[in-house]
Scaffold this motif. Structure first.
Motif, short mmCIF file in Angstrom:
data_model
loop_
_atom_site.label_atom_id
_atom_site.label_comp_id
_atom_site.label_asym_id
_atom_site.label_seq_id
_atom_site.Cartn_x
_atom_site.Cartn_y
_atom_site.Cartn_z
N GLY A 1 5.84 -14.85 5.55
CA GLY A 1 5.20 -13.76 4.35
C GLY A 1 4.45 -11.81 5.32
N ILE A 2 4.41 -11.03 4.27
CA ILE A 2 4.48 -10.10 5.30
C ILE A 2 2.59 -10.27 6.18
N ALA A 3 2.87 -10.12 7.26
CA ALA A 3 1.55 -10.17 8.09
C ALA A 3 0.37 -11.23 8.40
N ILE B 1 -3.58 -13.53 3.24
CA ILE B 1 -2.53 -13.41 4.52
C ILE B 1 -2.24 -11.80 4.48
N GLY B 2 -1.34 -11.46 3.90
CA GLY B 2 -1.12 -9.96 3.72
C GLY B 2 -1.56 -9.81 2.18
N GLU C 1 -2.59 -3.21 1.34
CA GLU C 1 -2.21 -2.16 2.51
C GLU C 1 -1.02 -2.61 3.19
N ASP C 2 -0.67 -4.12 3.28
CA ASP C 2 0.04 -4.47 3.87
C ASP C 2 1.29 -4.24 3.25
N LEU C 3 1.24 -4.49 1.46
CA LEU C 3 2.26 -4.12 0.58
C LEU C 3 2.73 -2.93 0.59
N GLN C 4 1.44 -1.91 0.92
CA GLN C 4 2.41 -0.49 0.57
C GLN C 4 3.03 0.06 2.31
N GLU C 5 2.92 -0.72 3.30
CA GLU C 5 3.51 -0.37 4.56
C GLU C 5 4.62 -0.87 4.07
#
Length: 337
Positions: free
Chosen positions: A51-53, A90-91, A94-98
């Motif tokens: 996943g992201i991050a 993990i994500g 803020e990571d989702l916004q990016e």
């Protein structure tokens, strides 16, 4: 009679990332994403395998920052929804916004099958910023159909667009899939999806079982690229669904060409069911543990099968990759006694 539509969710650029040690480049990602988009795939999932991050010491560093990959893919994806995976812890939001700012249009928020409540804020936030949001229940073999329905309702109540059930260990048999998908179908009023791993050689059969019980979103990857023995092979799945009379919206020759001409040259090795990945399915161990287990076995001069059996007996789940070395160390100490 009108054919029932099955939405193909291609996760080559996310789950497939595990199989190439998260080494996808911008050129590779844009070529695969553009090819998938042109042949009619509904959603294209792209992120680190975890996943992201996810790029980290625990899960493996990415060769290229995922935000750069997402941004590049967004320039060539015109019809499908560009999708990311997010595992809470993990994500972050803020990571989702990016990810959204770089072109992601949908997010699948993944939790262990009994921990849907930790994803409520992420799903609500995704919906608030205009993203499609999916509740993704991992390691589905570890919970009863009744428990899965309970957890899925948590996702549904906070606004999930559909529920995705994941056989993350490739452990389930077709009847296991039928029981869980049918329970969801009878209890929910939103669509159901299914994600399979091929560790027991059953990913296509299990995906068809899910479809026959009412699932309308099915995950697959080109050439089956993915963690463990890989995922449901997209071009095979589409061929089987076509023969059964379902409408995938995917050009069959086209998806074959993407797999053979674009994806296959990127693969580091053929996606096969070897002894270790077979053991993942047999023991019910998270598929992304495989490469970590190989490394631990080599470091401590152990048989990887022994590590996998021990991980299964301890009920290890996704997110505990850092424990694999600890388990291997303990086994190595026992062999010295």
């Amino acid at each position: 009679m009108e054919k029932r539509k099955i939405n193909i969710v291609d996760t080559t650029l996310r789950d497939g990332s595990h199989a190439v040690s998260h080494s996808f480049t911008i050129d590779q990602v844009t070529a695969v994403a553009e090819g998938l988009d042109k042949v009619g795939v509904s959603l294209i999932e792209l992120s680190h395998g975890d996943g992201i991050a996810g790029s980290s010491v625990n899960y493996g560093f990415s060769k290229t920052n995922e935000l750069e990959l997402i941004k590049a893919a967004s320039k060539v994806v015109k019809n499908a929804k560009l999708t990311v995976l997010l595992i809470p812890g993990i994500g972050t939001i803020e990571d989702l916004q990016e990810a959204k700012e770089n072109g992601a249009q949908a997010v699948r928020v993944a939790t262990h099958v009994t921990e849907a409540d930790i994803a409520i804020q992420h799903i609500k936030y995704a919906k608030s910023i205009g993203m499609m949001a999916v509740g993704f229940l991992m390691m589905a073999h570890m919970a009863s159909p009744e428990k899965i329905v309970e957890q899925a309702k948590i996702f549904m109540d906070c606004g999930a667009d559909y529920i995705n059930l994941a056989d993350s260990a490739g452990h389930m048999l077709p009847d296991d899939v039928r029981a869980r998908v049918s329970a969801l179908k009878n209890a929910l009023d939103i669509p159901i999806g299914f994600h399979s791993h091929n560790n027991l050689g059953l990913s296509v059969a299990n995906s068809i079982a899910a479809v026959e019980e009412g699932a309308t979103y099915i995950d697959a990857t080109c050439r089956g690229l993915g963690a463990g023995a890989g995922n449901t092979q997209n071009e095979v799945l589409c061929a089987v669904l076509n023969r059964l009379g379902y409408d995938t919206g995917v050009d069959l020759y086209g998806i074959m060409d993407v797999a053979e001409e674009i994806l296959e040259p990127i693969m580091q090795r053929p996606q096969v069911i070897n002894t270790a990945s077979l053991m993942l399915g047999y023991a019910g161990v998270y598929s992304s543990f495989l490469l970590h287990t190989y490394r631990a076995a080599e470091k401590y001069h152990l048989n990887s099968r022994d590590i996998l059996v021990e991980l299964g007996s301890r009920g290890m789940v996704g997110g505990q990759e850092d424990m694999i070395l600890d388990v291997a160390y303990e086994l190595a100490q026992k062999t010295k006694q």
